[in-house]
Design a protein around this motif. Structure first.
Motif, PDB file in Angstrom:
ATOM      1  N   ARG A 173       3.043   4.499  -0.915  1.00 23.39           N
ATOM      2  CA  ARG A 173       3.059   3.862   0.401  1.00 23.39           C
ATOM      3  C   ARG A 173       1.654   3.390   0.735  1.00 23.39           C
ATOM      4  N   PHE A 174       1.539   2.164   1.212  1.00 27.79           N
ATOM      5  CA  PHE A 174       0.226   1.634   1.596  1.00 27.79           C
ATOM      6  C   PHE A 174      -0.408   2.459   2.702  1.00 27.79           C
ATOM      7  N   ALA A 204       4.792   0.922   5.621  1.00 25.11           N
ATOM      8  CA  ALA A 204       5.005   2.290   6.070  1.00 25.11           C
ATOM      9  C   ALA A 204       5.889   3.058   5.099  1.00 25.11           C
ATOM     10  N   ASP A 205       6.847   2.383   4.468  1.00 21.16           N
ATOM     11  CA  ASP A 205       7.780   3.016   3.544  1.00 21.16           C
ATOM     12  C   ASP A 205       7.418   2.696   2.095  1.00 21.16           C
ATOM     13  N   LYS A 206       8.216   3.237   1.170  1.00 18.99           N
ATOM     14  CA  LYS A 206       7.990   2.974  -0.254  1.00 18.99           C
ATOM     15  C   LYS A 206       8.226   1.496  -0.570  1.00 18.99           C
ATOM     16  N   VAL A 207       7.381   0.942  -1.424  1.00 19.62           N
ATOM     17  CA  VAL A 207       7.536  -0.456  -1.820  1.00 19.62           C
ATOM     18  C   VAL A 207       8.684  -0.594  -2.814  1.00 19.62           C
ATOM     19  N   THR A 208       8.822   0.390  -3.715  1.00 21.24           N
ATOM     20  CA  THR A 208       9.929   0.422  -4.663  1.00 21.24           C
ATOM     21  C   THR A 208      10.666   1.746  -4.523  1.00 21.24           C
ATOM     22  N   HIS A 233      -9.119   5.738   4.589  1.00 24.51           N
ATOM     23  CA  HIS A 233      -8.146   4.657   4.694  1.00 24.51           C
ATOM     24  C   HIS A 233      -8.557   3.635   3.635  1.00 24.51           C
ATOM     25  N   TRP A 234      -7.941   3.668   2.488  1.00 30.23           N
ATOM     26  CA  TRP A 234      -8.437   2.888   1.358  1.00 30.23           C
ATOM     27  C   TRP A 234      -8.134   1.402   1.492  1.00 30.23           C
ATOM     28  N   ALA A 235      -7.071   1.037   2.202  1.00 32.32           N
ATOM     29  CA  ALA A 235      -6.757  -0.386   2.449  1.00 32.32           C
ATOM     30  C   ALA A 235      -6.161  -0.548   3.836  1.00 32.32           C
ATOM     31  N   LEU A 241       0.608  -5.201  -4.930  1.00 29.86           N
ATOM     32  CA  LEU A 241      -0.168  -6.352  -4.482  1.00 29.86           C
ATOM     33  C   LEU A 241       0.147  -6.624  -3.021  1.00 29.86           C
ATOM     34  N   GLY A 242      -0.849  -7.081  -2.287  1.00 27.12           N
ATOM     35  CA  GLY A 242      -0.645  -7.426  -0.885  1.00 27.12           C
ATOM     36  C   GLY A 242      -1.504  -8.606  -0.480  1.00 27.12           C
TER      37      GLY A 242
END
Length: 411
Positions: free
Chosen positions: A190-191, A180-184, A157-159, A275-276
């Motif tokens: 997906r995060f 949970a879904d695609k950011v773009t 779990h990288w982030a 970015l988050g």
């Protein structure tokens, strides 16, 4: 007899979502002779500051760094979990409804400290679709309780799922759509997707900073099937604890490269940023939090007949969360079973260059342990999707009954 009764109860009670694996590990509670609430709050699988520090230090208490640990009782390292779910969905204006029970997953955990400076975490999950999920990581830690550093390596779990505030585990069932879904709409990042790589980290006081090198994702969005090119992705994370309840701030920066996203230009490499930033705060039994994520894709191939109309794509998402834990006051042993109620407002726009294509979601629900310690956990979550541009509303209802097995008695 107890196990048979529990299995029968699961079959009768029933109880789908994109929440990633992991919950409390009672084996750890047994090993340290503490209740699950010692590390989890306000509700399993959320962690308080003690649980977060335990994870940071390689699955040992920070004061135990450098102390030899022998694996003498294997039951102190093993736990089993099963999650049974019931899911209902209905889209406005459509006659069809979806209503189904499913056994979402069965998971085997093996985790804990090894020797003086090492630890390991293995999670093997068989999902309802017969897919096998794996998290396997080796952790090292050197230093003192106040200041130490080390590494993580493996399929991790990288982030998401290893951070604080909005990048930890959800209190309810479903992860918010922005992660949970695609950011773009372009790069299928997906995060929530696990990846393979290595991490170097340093902890001082309440702060943990880390740098990672990852294989990255493939054109389908997967992050664990091996690298598809010679590029590597780079991540920087920073986590800061505000108090002992588990309040904190988390920041993530991700730079990735992906080859073969456009089938008509298989040798073109696309580059992207993610970015988050998130923060949460506990005020006695209340919790408030907010998280925002941003994505930008560049060098998209614009060709005749291709997928992309522009060489860049941008997306943004955020959510606001509020929760309250109902407790009985008085002696801790007599407080009874706490119930946590929560609500979220989510906003996800995977293409900011197109008007009125975002989705808004209202979600609410509760989590309650059926008995203590938390062998059984019941959760319910309702969501209402309100697409921009006049799209049909979508209703969703998920219930989950989770059971964790282990030998031994209540600590």
């Amino acid at each position: 007899m107890l196990v048979s009764t529990v299995l029968l109860s699961l079959a009768m009670l029933g109880g789908s979502s994109n929440a990633s694996a992991t919950s409390t590990l009672p084996a750890w509670a047994r090993r340290y002779n503490v209740a699950c609430a010692h590390c989890h709050a306000p509700a399993v699988p959320r962690l308080n500051a003690t649980g977060i520090r335990f994870r940071w230090a390689g699955y040992r208490m920070p004061e135990d760094i450098g102390q030899p640990v022998e694996v003498q009782k294997v039951e102190n390292y093993i736990a089993l979990r099963g999650r049974l779910r019931y899911n209902y969905e209905k889209t406005q204006g459509e006659p069809a409804e979806n209503s189904a029970f499913n056994f979402h997953d069965a998971t085997l955990f093996y985790a804990g400290p090894l020797g003086k400076n090492f630890g390991a975490f293995f999670e093997i999950e068989r999902e309802a679709e017969d897919d096998i999920g794996l998290v396997a990581q080796i952790v090292g830690a050197w230093g003192t309780e106040q200041s130490y550093g080390g590494f993580r390596a493996g399929q991790i779990h990288w982030a998401l799922g290893s951070g604080v505030a909005g990048f930890d585990r959800p209190t309810g069932i479903n992860r918010p759509r922005p992660v949970a879904d695609k950011v773009t709409t372009a790069v299928p990042f997906r995060f929530r997707k696990d990846q393979v790589g290595v991490e170097a980290y340093y902890v001082t006081g309440r702060n943990r900073v880390a740098a990672q090198v990852l294989n990255g994702i493939d054109p389908s969005g997967g992050g664990t099937g091996g690298d598809v090119d010679t590029w590597k992705d780079f991540v920087v994370t920073d986590q800061f604890l505000l108090d002992e309840a588990g309040s904190g701030i988390s920041a993530v920066g991700y730079y990735g490269s992906l080859k073969g996203l456009e089938p008509l230009e298989p040798n073109t490499t696309v580059h992207y940023w993610r970015l988050g930033l998130s923060a949460n705060k506990f005020i006695q039994d209340f919790e408030v939090s907010g998280t925002v994520v941003y994505g930008k894709d560049k060098d998209l191939p614009v060709i005749s007949g291709g997928r992309f109309a522009s060489s860049t794509a941008k997306g943004v998402g955020y959510w606001l969360y509020g929760g309250y834990t109902f407790r009985k006051h008085g002696d801790a042993a007599q407080r009874g079973t706490p119930m946590t109620w929560f609500a979220r407002y989510e906003f996800a726009d995977p293409n900011t260059q197109t008007a009125d294509n975002a989705n808004r979601r209202l979600a609410t629900g509760f989590v309650i342990p059926i008995n203590l310690p938390e062998y059984l956990r019941l959760a319910l979550e309702y969501s209402l999707d309100l697409p921009q541009g006049g799209g049909p509303k979508h209703h969703g209802l998920t219930t989950e009954l989770m059971i964790v097995f282990y030998q031994g008695t209540r600590p």
